[in-house]
Design a protein around this motif. Structure first.
Motif, PDB file in Angstrom:
ATOM      1  N   SER A  44       0.870  -1.175   0.000  1.00 24.77           N
ATOM      2  CA  SER A  44       0.000   0.000   0.000  1.00 24.77           C
ATOM      3  C   SER A  44       0.906   1.223   0.000  1.00 24.77           C
ATOM      4  O   SER A  44       2.108   1.119   0.253  1.00 24.77           O
ATOM      5  N   ALA A  94      -7.780  -2.782   1.790  1.00 27.32           N
ATOM      6  CA  ALA A  94      -6.773  -1.762   1.491  1.00 27.32           C
ATOM      7  C   ALA A  94      -6.093  -1.219   2.729  1.00 27.32           C
ATOM      8  O   ALA A  94      -4.979  -0.709   2.649  1.00 27.32           O
ATOM      9  N   TYR A 141      -3.090   6.820  -3.711  1.00 27.37           N
ATOM     10  CA  TYR A 141      -2.979   6.275  -5.069  1.00 27.37           C
ATOM     11  C   TYR A 141      -2.009   7.093  -5.908  1.00 27.37           C
ATOM     12  O   TYR A 141      -1.314   6.553  -6.752  1.00 27.37           O
ATOM     13  N   PHE A 160      -1.154  -1.742  -7.243  1.00 28.45           N
ATOM     14  CA  PHE A 160      -2.511  -2.285  -7.255  1.00 28.45           C
ATOM     15  C   PHE A 160      -2.810  -3.064  -8.536  1.00 28.45           C
ATOM     16  O   PHE A 160      -3.565  -4.035  -8.512  1.00 28.45           O
ATOM     17  N   SER A 205     -13.591  -5.909  -2.675  1.00 29.81           N
ATOM     18  CA  SER A 205     -12.515  -5.020  -2.227  1.00 29.81           C
ATOM     19  C   SER A 205     -13.084  -3.992  -1.270  1.00 29.81           C
ATOM     20  O   SER A 205     -14.155  -3.420  -1.513  1.00 29.81           O
ATOM     21  N   LEU A 219     -12.303  -0.459   0.217  1.00 30.72           N
ATOM     22  CA  LEU A 219     -11.455   0.634  -0.266  1.00 30.72           C
ATOM     23  C   LEU A 219     -11.703   1.922   0.494  1.00 30.72           C
ATOM     24  O   LEU A 219     -12.853   2.315   0.721  1.00 30.72           O
ATOM     25  N   CYS A 253      -6.940   8.088  -0.201  1.00 31.63           N
ATOM     26  CA  CYS A 253      -7.677   8.098  -1.465  1.00 31.63           C
ATOM     27  C   CYS A 253      -8.925   8.973  -1.382  1.00 31.63           C
ATOM     28  O   CYS A 253      -9.606   8.995  -0.356  1.00 31.63           O
ATOM     29  N   ASP A 309      -9.783   8.169  -6.779  1.00 32.92           N
ATOM     30  CA  ASP A 309      -8.723   7.193  -6.536  1.00 32.92           C
ATOM     31  C   ASP A 309      -9.303   5.815  -6.237  1.00 32.92           C
ATOM     32  O   ASP A 309      -8.801   4.795  -6.719  1.00 32.92           O
ATOM     33  N   LEU A 365      -8.643   2.248  -8.011  1.00 34.87           N
ATOM     34  CA  LEU A 365      -8.251   1.029  -7.315  1.00 34.87           C
ATOM     35  C   LEU A 365      -9.144  -0.134  -7.722  1.00 34.87           C
ATOM     36  O   LEU A 365      -8.673  -1.245  -7.989  1.00 34.87           O
ATOM     37  N   ASP A 393      -8.037  -1.258 -11.128  1.00 35.66           N
ATOM     38  CA  ASP A 393      -6.718  -1.890 -11.115  1.00 35.66           C
ATOM     39  C   ASP A 393      -6.769  -3.280 -10.487  1.00 35.66           C
ATOM     40  O   ASP A 393      -6.072  -4.204 -10.928  1.00 35.66           O
TER      41      ASP A 393
END
Length: 391
Positions: free
Chosen positions: A223, A267, A272, A290, A303, A305, A321, A325, A329, A332
């Motif tokens: 991260s 996360a 990011y 990522f 996920s 986030l 983020c 962003d 993520l 990605d």
């Protein structure tokens, strides 16, 4: 990394898996035996205490917390009782209880608690520091018995010593803790036994066997963030995200990740890209880690986030983020479903002058819908205490 096994007092078995060497580089280490860590990408910019001081004194506009009925809703959790599938319950901020699907013959799945925070303040003292404005949806002793506690980094809003100590006292002999490099000593300082903690570097993984329940694979992934609990220990411990894989692990190996597996990305706390004043987000380099995670583990079932505490942008973008962003993520990571977190519960000292606490969820929905996503299906939010079930 050689495969080794350690056994906790409750016979939870932790087996180290081969490191994912395709993605691993030691460029985040300072020193051959690392004594500190860095973000090794052009997407990061280190800010100084002077940056924070100067920014906090300019353009200050205090944002009061609105009344309770304007904030994220709270509900009493039922932890997905009676429902089959992967379950994720938001406890507030970055705290989630994830329970994998029960395998045949087991009454439940493996319960993994991420970054638990039950204290009133995210501070080294109980009488000062950032105070939560949204209460927890339940008492700590109302949590179902957890098998794993997984920590992303040592900041007070993610590594809450009082919460961790109480979990250990109540579950000693029945719980194991996973942390990134350097953080085992933190937990020992909270009274957590050395044999009940496993420390990992980025791209290291372990297979966790919970007797009578199931097995999961946990991988420590990169991260873009920071660490430190005081002035003198900045970046002395490693920060990370995590990938949980359950389901089609097989009896002896968790090194492959078939599409039938349940795969969860947590996360923790991350940025990011660094975005200076007057710059466009799209013009700035983004963290490449990522896409690596998405390639290694995608498609991900779920996920979790971060979407909040990003203002002022020029200062906090390297480590937090915003909605744009978080959507990047999601893409990605090749995530099938993503849920926003890290908002609506507590805020840092500087964000109170720059960010309305109601802005992150509103902005996240707008950004996702403007990108053509169907809100509530591919991306969404939960109430505090709400359980998402993925069949």
């Amino acid at each position: 990394m050689a495969s080794t096994t350690s056994i906790t007092s409750n016979s939870i078995t932790i087996t180290r898996l081969p490191r994912k060497e395709k993605y691993y580089q030691s460029s985040h280490h300072i020193g051959k035996v690392p004594t500190s860590f860095i973000n090794p990408w052009p997407s990061f910019r280190k800010y100084s205490p002077l940056d924070i001081l100067l920014t906090s004194q300019r353009d200050r506009d205090y944002k009061p917390v609105p009344s309770r009925n304007q904030l994220v809703a709270i509900q009493k959790p039922d932890w997905g009782a009676g429902k089959e599938g992967l379950k994720a319950t938001w406890i507030g901020h970055a705290s989630f209880l994830v329970e994998t699907s029960a395998i045949e013959g087991a009454e439940r799945g493996v319960r993994v608690l991420f970054d638990p925070l039950f204290s009133e303040r995210t501070s080294p003292v109980t009488w000062a520091g950032p105070k939560r404005y949204t209460p927890t949806p339940c008492r700590l002793d109302e949590l179902p018995g957890v098998d794993l506690v997984v920590i992303s980094h040592d900041h007070y809003d993610h590594m809450d010593s009082d919460t961790l100590s109480k979990i250990y006292a109540s579950r000693k002999g029945k719980v194991h803790f996973l942390v990134a490099l350097g953080n085992a000593s933190r937990l020992r300082g909270f009274g957590i036994g050395e044999k009940d903690v496993t420390e990992l570097d980025w791209w290291d993984g372990v297979k966790v066997d919970v007797p009578g329940v199931a097995s999961v694979a946990m991988t420590c992934t990169p991260s873009q963030h920071s660490s430190g609990r005081g002035i003198w220990d900045q970046a002395s411990t490693l920060w990370c995200s995590w990938v949980l894989v359950a389901g089609s692990l097989g009896s002896t190996s968790a090194t492959s990740h078939p599409s039938t597996s349940e795969k969860v990305f947590f996360a923790g706390d991350t940025g990011y890209r660094y975005v200076p004043k007057e710059a466009k987000d799209s013009d700035m380099p983004h963290c490449p880690a990522f896409k690596d995670i998405g390639e290694a583990f995608g498609p991900l079932s779920l996920s979790l986030l971060p979407i909040g505490l990003y203002s002022p942008r020029h200062l906090l973008s390297p480590v937090h983020c915003n909605a744009e962003d978080a959507l990047c993520l999601h893409k990605d990571l090749k995530s099938r479903k993503s849920i926003g977190m890290h908002y609506g519960t507590v805020r840092g000292g500087i964000s109170q002058y720059f960010e309305e606490v109601t802005e992150p969820p509103r902005r996240f929905r707008e950004v996702c819908e403007n990108d053509g996503r169907i809100w509530g299906e591919e991306l969404g939010l939960l109430n505090v205490g709400e359980t998402l079930v993925i069949p």
